[in-house]
Design an enzyme around this catalytic site. Structure first.
Site, PDB file in Angstrom:
ATOM      1  CG  HIS A  79      -2.033  -0.993   1.159  1.00  0.00           C
ATOM      2  ND1 HIS A  79      -3.021  -0.959   0.205  1.00  0.00           N
ATOM      3  CD2 HIS A  79      -2.304  -2.072   1.939  1.00  0.00           C
ATOM      4  CE1 HIS A  79      -3.857  -1.959   0.385  1.00  0.00           C
ATOM      5  NE2 HIS A  79      -3.439  -2.669   1.431  1.00  0.00           N
ATOM      6  NE  ARG A 116       1.610  -5.103   3.439  1.00  0.00           N
ATOM      7  CZ  ARG A 116       0.463  -4.635   3.946  1.00  0.00           C
ATOM      8  NH1 ARG A 116      -0.357  -5.458   4.601  1.00  0.00           N
ATOM      9  NH2 ARG A 116       0.158  -3.359   3.830  1.00  0.00           N
ATOM     10  CG  ASP A 139      17.288 -12.949  -6.499  1.00  0.00           C
ATOM     11  OD1 ASP A 139      17.545 -13.896  -5.738  1.00  0.00           O
ATOM     12  OD2 ASP A 139      16.994 -13.111  -7.703  1.00  0.00           O
ATOM     13  CD  GLU A 159      -4.397  -8.943   4.284  1.00  0.00           C
ATOM     14  OE1 GLU A 159      -4.496  -7.815   4.798  1.00  0.00           O
ATOM     15  OE2 GLU A 159      -3.568  -9.210   3.400  1.00  0.00           O
ATOM     16  CG  ASP A 183      -7.529  -5.643   3.658  1.00  0.00           C
ATOM     17  OD1 ASP A 183      -8.295  -5.054   2.889  1.00  0.00           O
ATOM     18  OD2 ASP A 183      -6.307  -5.431   3.696  1.00  0.00           O
TER      19      ASP A 183
END
Length: 250
Positions: free
Chosen positions: A38, A63, A77, A142, A168
């Protein structure tokens, strides 16, 4: 009975600024959530943030935007070791995320260690063989579906922790913006209990201090209690209001 470990307190990094991230990392918090879902934080800014916070004891958790195999590979990576995958609703979703975290034969992570910071460009001896020992996967519960499937999600080998998103979760229940609704809280506490029973760490997002304490008391192992942008917005508005009130007095 074994003594329960102290709850780990975390803060979100959403601004996209490596400087702000470093300030947050130096705050004394236990962990940081670098948000690629977000926030305007992509691969390049994640790299800069990881470099900025690397000198501090706060543990960075990145996240990813969603549970995509290619994106997970790219963030790994970069050198992100602790990934959080949002919107994991079923055990099958969790299994796909686990597979993306690991090289074959355990998983499907593409091999690019010679090109990657994670392996220090192949300067880490035995990186390919031992990479799985240095990464962790947290999946987000969520939605009402995910909460109902919490036990199955927790049973997936390779899911190291779960993180509950009440916002959520509330929305999925037709309770948009009502994170403190009794039915939402019940799903959260039931998931905390299921995680405790499974012996896996469980976290929750709770910017409301009283609710954060409620979830800590319910058995949450780690809690996110604020975000850089939220704290900046609140403190600057309060300061402007304070001195604006003075100015109106003449």
């Amino acid at each position: 009975m074994a003594e329960r470990r102290a709850t780990q307190v975390g803060l979100w990094v959403c601004s996209g600024s490596a400087t702000v991230a470093e300030i947050v990392a130096a705050s004394g918090c236990d962990w940081l959530l670098i948000d690629g879902e977000h926030s305007p934080i992509g691969l390049e800014s994640t790299l800069a943030i990881l470099q900025a916070v690397g000198a501090y004891p706060a543990v960075p958790v990145v996240r990813v935007p969603f549970g995509d195999t290619v994106l997970i590979k790219q963030f790994l990576d970069l050198g992100a070791q602790n990934l959080m995958v949002p919107m994991v609703h079923t055990a099958a979703d969790a299994e796909r995320a686990v597979a993306a975290m690991h090289y074959p034969p355990r998983g499907v992570r593409g091999v690019g260690s010679a090109l990657a910071r994670s392996a220090r460009w192949n300067r880490v001896e035995g990186y390919l063989a031992n990479a799985s020992e240095h990464v962790s996967l947290t999946v987000q519960v969520e939605s009402a579906e995910a909460a109902e499937n919490a036990a199955e999600i927790l049973a997936v080998d390779g899911v190291d922790a779960v993180f509950i998103g009440p916002s959520d979760l509330a929305a999925s229940m037709g309770l948009l913006g009502q994170q403190t609704h009794a039915d939402v809280v019940r799903h959260v506490t039931d998931t905390i209990s299921a995680s405790n029973a499974a012996g896996k760490p469980v976290g929750v997002n709770a910017f409301n201090n009283e609710q954060a304490q409620q979830y800590i008391d319910a058995g949450a192992d780690f809690v996110a209690v604020g975000a850089d942008v939220q704290l900046l917005a609140g403190s600057t508005a309060a300061l402007a209001e304070k001195f604006g009130a003075y100015n109106t007095k003449g």
